[in-house]
Design an enzyme around this catalytic site. Structure first.
Site, short mmCIF file in Angstrom:
data_model
loop_
_atom_site.label_atom_id
_atom_site.label_comp_id
_atom_site.label_asym_id
_atom_site.label_seq_id
_atom_site.Cartn_x
_atom_site.Cartn_y
_atom_site.Cartn_z
N ASP A 36 -19.20 47.98 65.75
CA ASP A 36 -19.72 48.47 67.03
C ASP A 36 -21.07 47.82 67.34
O ASP A 36 -21.79 47.40 66.43
CB ASP A 36 -19.95 49.98 66.99
N1 URA Z 1 -16.42 52.43 61.94
C1 URA Z 1 -17.14 52.69 63.06
O1 URA Z 1 -17.14 53.79 63.57
N2 URA Z 1 -17.85 51.67 63.58
C2 URA Z 1 -17.92 50.45 63.05
O2 URA Z 1 -18.59 49.59 63.59
C3 URA Z 1 -17.15 50.22 61.89
C4 URA Z 1 -16.42 51.22 61.36
#
Ligand code: URA
Length: 243
Positions: free
Chosen positions: A102
């Site tokens: 993310d």
């Molecule tokens: N899980 C999440 O919620 N975000 C990420 O970036 C990776 C795994």
């Protein structure tokens, strides 16, 4: 379709600028015809010759990248935000991330131009362990954490068992540091798992991907994977997907 000079550069033959010169000098043929126009477009299915030699597929490259927060896990962003490929200005190959982290998540992200390798690692049956460190708002109880380790129900299904470890807590600030290891790759999985038990994530970092970790790197830095690491990942994927 890309500009001819870009296709030539991406084949690892020479720089884009040199490729332009080769085109203008009449050293480049596309499907048997000499091309001297710089604006000419070509696709990977075209047969391109430079100095009479057919160019081959781009040389595969593999990087381990420490993604900082505030960066999009893609090669381009329509809104002009910083993307992971901005950290590889010297790399001529068309690299992209294997999976995603993310915008607000930092940590280990693999980058490559090898589509087959990326598909192999992202295969749903490929159970590579991904290890995250999480800071939660609020302090989950042992009972709450047990729910995560056995699996929680998300809108796209129940999560597989996860390894969970409470590392430390700050009673004053009402935060906790927790390690979680999962092998699935659902969208925003870790954030949604903690939301499901009522403890939203304040900070999330991926510290390990299979046998790989971030040792020696600072946010924004990367290194090439060694041939041995590439082989290990490939072997692991092949043995696990054929089970
Ligand atoms: N899980 C999440 O919620 N975000 C990420 O970036 C990776 C795994």
């Amino acid at each position: 379709m890309d500009r001819l000079q870009k296709v030539i550069a991406q084949a690892g033959i020479t720089s884009r600028r040199n490729a332009e010169k080769l085109i203008q000098d009449g050293k480049v043929k596309v499907n048997g015809t000499t091309v001297t126009e710089l604006g000419t477009k070509a696709s990977p299915s075209d047969e391109i010759e430079v100095n009479g030699v057919k160019i081959e597929k781009e040389e595969p490259v593999y990087f381990l990248f420490y993604k900082p927060t505030g960066v999009i896990s893609s090669a381009k962003d329509e809104k002009g935000r910083k993307v992971v490929t901005d950290f590889f200005p010297e790399i001529e190959q068309r690299i992209f991330p294997i999976g995603r982290l993310d915008y607000d998540t930092s940590g280990l992200l693999l980058m490559t131009n090898d589509g087959e390798f990326a598909n192999l690692l992202m295969h749903p049956k490929y159970k590579v362990e991904k290890h995250y460190i999480v800071k939660t708002k609020g302090i989950p109880s042992k009972h709450d954490l047990k729910k995560l380790s056995t699996g929680v129900r998300l809108e796209d299904g129940k999560t597989a068992p996860a390894k969970i470890k409470l590392k430390s807590l700050d009673k004053k600030k009402q935060t906790a540091i927790i390690e979680i290891t999962i092998h699935e790759g659902k969208n925003r999985q870790v954030r949604r798992m903690f939301e499901a038990i009522g403890y939203p994530i304040q900070k999330l970092k991926r510290e390990r991907y299979g046998l790989l970790d971030l040792k020696g790197l600072n946010p924004g830095e990367s290194r090439r994977l060694t041939p041995h690491e590439i082989k290990q990942l490939r072997n692991l994927a092949v043995t696990q997907t054929s089970k």
